[in-house]
Design a protein around this motif. Structure first.
Motif, PDB file in Angstrom:
ATOM      1  N   ILE A 121       0.833  -1.206   0.000  1.00  0.00           N
ATOM      2  CA  ILE A 121       0.000   0.000   0.000  1.00  0.00           C
ATOM      3  C   ILE A 121       0.863   1.249   0.000  1.00  0.00           C
ATOM      4  O   ILE A 121       0.686   2.160  -0.815  1.00  0.00           O
ATOM      5  CB  ILE A 121      -0.948  -0.003   1.217  1.00  0.00           C
ATOM      6  N   CYS A 122       1.828   1.297   0.914  1.00  0.00           N
ATOM      7  CA  CYS A 122       2.715   2.460   0.995  1.00  0.00           C
ATOM      8  C   CYS A 122       3.518   2.623  -0.294  1.00  0.00           C
ATOM      9  O   CYS A 122       3.749   3.747  -0.747  1.00  0.00           O
ATOM     10  CB  CYS A 122       3.663   2.324   2.179  1.00  0.00           C
ATOM     11  N   ALA A 123       3.966   1.505  -0.865  1.00  0.00           N
ATOM     12  CA  ALA A 123       4.771   1.575  -2.083  1.00  0.00           C
ATOM     13  C   ALA A 123       3.987   2.211  -3.222  1.00  0.00           C
ATOM     14  O   ALA A 123       4.499   3.077  -3.950  1.00  0.00           O
ATOM     15  CB  ALA A 123       5.244   0.174  -2.469  1.00  0.00           C
ATOM     16  N   ILE A 124       2.742   1.807  -3.393  1.00  0.00           N
ATOM     17  CA  ILE A 124       1.924   2.350  -4.473  1.00  0.00           C
ATOM     18  C   ILE A 124       1.633   3.826  -4.238  1.00  0.00           C
ATOM     19  O   ILE A 124       1.686   4.649  -5.161  1.00  0.00           O
ATOM     20  CB  ILE A 124       0.624   1.543  -4.601  1.00  0.00           C
ATOM     21  N   VAL A 125       1.349   4.180  -2.993  1.00  0.00           N
ATOM     22  CA  VAL A 125       1.003   5.573  -2.681  1.00  0.00           C
ATOM     23  C   VAL A 125       2.201   6.493  -2.869  1.00  0.00           C
ATOM     24  O   VAL A 125       2.074   7.612  -3.393  1.00  0.00           O
ATOM     25  CB  VAL A 125       0.461   5.667  -1.241  1.00  0.00           C
ATOM     26  N   ILE A 126       3.389   6.065  -2.466  1.00  0.00           N
ATOM     27  CA  ILE A 126       4.545   6.963  -2.462  1.00  0.00           C
ATOM     28  C   ILE A 126       5.269   6.985  -3.803  1.00  0.00           C
ATOM     29  O   ILE A 126       6.075   7.909  -4.063  1.00  0.00           O
ATOM     30  CB  ILE A 126       5.531   6.563  -1.337  1.00  0.00           C
ATOM     31  N   LEU A 127       5.030   6.017  -4.673  1.00  0.00           N
ATOM     32  CA  LEU A 127       5.785   5.915  -5.925  1.00  0.00           C
ATOM     33  C   LEU A 127       5.726   7.187  -6.779  1.00  0.00           C
ATOM     34  O   LEU A 127       6.776   7.656  -7.261  1.00  0.00           O
ATOM     35  CB  LEU A 127       5.315   4.701  -6.724  1.00  0.00           C
ATOM     36  N   PRO A 128       4.560   7.787  -7.038  1.00  0.00           N
ATOM     37  CA  PRO A 128       4.548   8.999  -7.868  1.00  0.00           C
ATOM     38  C   PRO A 128       5.372  10.138  -7.276  1.00  0.00           C
ATOM     39  O   PRO A 128       6.103  10.824  -8.006  1.00  0.00           O
ATOM     40  CB  PRO A 128       3.055   9.369  -7.935  1.00  0.00           C
ATOM     41  N   LEU A 129       5.275  10.358  -5.956  1.00  0.00           N
ATOM     42  CA  LEU A 129       6.039  11.433  -5.332  1.00  0.00           C
ATOM     43  C   LEU A 129       7.533  11.149  -5.410  1.00  0.00           C
ATOM     44  O   LEU A 129       8.341  12.052  -5.687  1.00  0.00           O
ATOM     45  CB  LEU A 129       5.606  11.602  -3.879  1.00  0.00           C
ATOM     46  N   PHE A 130       7.920   9.903  -5.175  1.00  0.00           N
ATOM     47  CA  PHE A 130       9.341   9.544  -5.217  1.00  0.00           C
ATOM     48  C   PHE A 130       9.930   9.766  -6.614  1.00  0.00           C
ATOM     49  O   PHE A 130      11.029  10.301  -6.754  1.00  0.00           O
ATOM     50  CB  PHE A 130       9.521   8.085  -4.790  1.00  0.00           C
ATOM     51  N   THR A 131       9.222   9.327  -7.628  1.00  0.00           N
ATOM     52  CA  THR A 131       9.753   9.479  -8.982  1.00  0.00           C
ATOM     53  C   THR A 131       9.849  10.951  -9.364  1.00  0.00           C
ATOM     54  O   THR A 131      10.822  11.368 -10.012  1.00  0.00           O
ATOM     55  CB  THR A 131       8.893   8.726 -10.008  1.00  0.00           C
ATOM     56  N   PHE A 132       8.883  11.758  -8.965  1.00  0.00           N
ATOM     57  CA  PHE A 132       8.931  13.199  -9.270  1.00  0.00           C
ATOM     58  C   PHE A 132      10.132  13.853  -8.590  1.00  0.00           C
ATOM     59  O   PHE A 132      10.873  14.622  -9.220  1.00  0.00           O
ATOM     60  CB  PHE A 132       7.631  13.865  -8.824  1.00  0.00           C
ATOM     61  N   MET A 133      10.326  13.553  -7.302  1.00  0.00           N
ATOM     62  CA  MET A 133      11.453  14.154  -6.592  1.00  0.00           C
ATOM     63  C   MET A 133      12.790  13.619  -7.113  1.00  0.00           C
ATOM     64  O   MET A 133      13.790  14.342  -7.134  1.00  0.00           O
ATOM     65  CB  MET A 133      11.334  13.879  -5.093  1.00  0.00           C
ATOM     66  N   GLY A 134      12.810  12.367  -7.542  1.00  0.00           N
ATOM     67  CA  GLY A 134      14.031  11.829  -8.145  1.00  0.00           C
ATOM     68  C   GLY A 134      14.386  12.566  -9.422  1.00  0.00           C
ATOM     69  O   GLY A 134      15.567  12.884  -9.673  1.00  0.00           O
ATOM     70  N   MET A 135      13.382  12.856 -10.257  1.00  0.00           N
ATOM     71  CA  MET A 135      13.617  13.623 -11.473  1.00  0.00           C
ATOM     72  C   MET A 135      14.136  15.019 -11.143  1.00  0.00           C
ATOM     73  O   MET A 135      15.052  15.526 -11.807  1.00  0.00           O
ATOM     74  CB  MET A 135      12.329  13.709 -12.276  1.00  0.00           C
ATOM     75  N   ALA A 136      13.576  15.645 -10.105  1.00  0.00           N
ATOM     76  CA  ALA A 136      14.038  16.978  -9.707  1.00  0.00           C
ATOM     77  C   ALA A 136      15.504  16.938  -9.289  1.00  0.00           C
ATOM     78  O   ALA A 136      16.300  17.815  -9.659  1.00  0.00           O
ATOM     79  CB  ALA A 136      13.166  17.512  -8.567  1.00  0.00           C
TER      80      ALA A 136
END
Length: 347
Positions: A121-136
């Protein structure tokens, strides 16, 4: 006098300083290139997983995986490290600065699942935010590599930033209260609907398969039965899958019209592994305040209105609230549709 021709005198050449080696030529020097084509991404992933292991503290501690120092800065650092290692090979494109860190941070989430320190559950929820911040982070490091001569120092700074922030940032996440409301018309009289919401059993997974929450790992409901305890108080006894069980203590009781309850959890209400610790109801980061049904006669049937009030306490409430709204709204609609299907058939 000799007839041998003489060479014109030549001016001594000034010694030239050797050109400074460029880090972007490292790809042609195997001794300076211990990385393979995809190694920067894999190394970035390993770095991110190590940060996740460092932030494995107790809930609400400064080393919890839910603190802002980890949620915002760990993927930023992962993206920066990925690009730095890639730039040591050769100059990369701006597109690379975006997609490679996004992939590395996504692999961090997958890696955390594989080593069993994160739930689905946590993995699915946090994935979009993590990828965005990784790109930044990757774009920032790419800019540093193109405009400065100190990318290594910047990489060191990005690497220690999450740990330093965890030490200095204040503890304690702000609480935010929100609510979701949904209603659905049911072709059944209010008396039938009232009986149904107070006694529904043997719920099958196919009856709630449209719920996103259940699809990503929240245990599905099994039954909800209202009983009267000693002293006259009404309590809804709830059972979900994976052994989850808890009480809904009735606060407002108007037969045929209105029902509102708060939640009561025991020490064994949520067995280990049934819910991710970070999204457990009644936990440090998420809770349900109260829930209410209102029944209104309409067009020969009954409009059933459901309201759910909840609390969030994270360092990223704006993002978490978006997910809470989406999942609870979908959950509310699924529950109402369950009652509609069941009760219209019985009516």
């Amino acid at each position: 006098m000799s007839d041998t021709p003489t060479k014109p005198p030549t001016e001594p050449l000034e010694p030239r300083e050797p050109a400074a080696p460029s880090p972007w030529d490292a790809a042609e020097d195997p001794s300076r290139l211990p990385f393979g084509k995809f190694a920067p991404i894999l190394c970035g992933m390993v770095f991110g997983v190590l940060l996740r292991l460092a932030f494995s503290g107790a809930p609400s501690s400064r080393w919890s995986a839910m603190v802002g120092a980890f949620i915002w800065l760990a993927p930023l650092a992962t993206g920066a490290i990925t690009v730095y290692l890639a730039e040591r090979q050769q100059r990369r494109s701006w597109a690379y600065y975006a997609w490679a860190p996004a992939l590395a941070t996504a692999l961090v989430v997958i890696g955390s699942l594989l080593v069993l320190i994160e739930g689905l559950i946590c993995a699915i929820v946090i994935l979009p935010l993590f990828t965005f911040m990784g790109m930044a982070g990757g774009l920032c490091m790419g800019l540093v590599c193109r405009l400065t001569r100190w990318p290594r120092h910047a990489a060191y700074g990005f690497a220690v930033l999450p740990l330093a922030a965890a030490l200095v940032l204040p503890q304690g996440a702000p609480a935010q209260v929100g609510q979701v409301e949904r209603s659905l018309w049911i072709n059944a009289p209010a008396s039938v609907v009232w009986q149904g919401i107070n006694d529904i059993r043997n719920i099958q997974p196919r009856e709630v398969e449209t719920s996103l929450a259940y699809r990503i790992g929240v245990p599905p409901p099994v039954e909800a039965v209202t009983v009267q305890e000693e002293g006259g108080a009404h309590v809804r006894k709830i059972r979900w899958g994976k052994g989850v069980h808890f009480d809904e203590v009735i606060q407002d009781w108007e037969p045929g019209r209105h029902l509102r309850w708060t939640f009561r959890f025991g020490p064994d209400s949520i067995p280990a592994g049934a819910l991710d610790d970070h999204v457990a109801i009644g936990g440090a980061y998420f809770d349900l305040n109260d829930t209410a049904y209102t029944l209104t006669p309409e067009a020969g049937g009954t409009r059933l209105h459901l309201r759910i009030s909840y609390r969030l306490s994270t360092d990223f409430n704006t993002y978490a609230n978006w997910w809470a709204q989406a999942l609870l709204d979908n959950f509310a609609l699924t529950v109402l549709q369950l009652y509609k299907t069941r009760l219209e058939g019985s009516a």
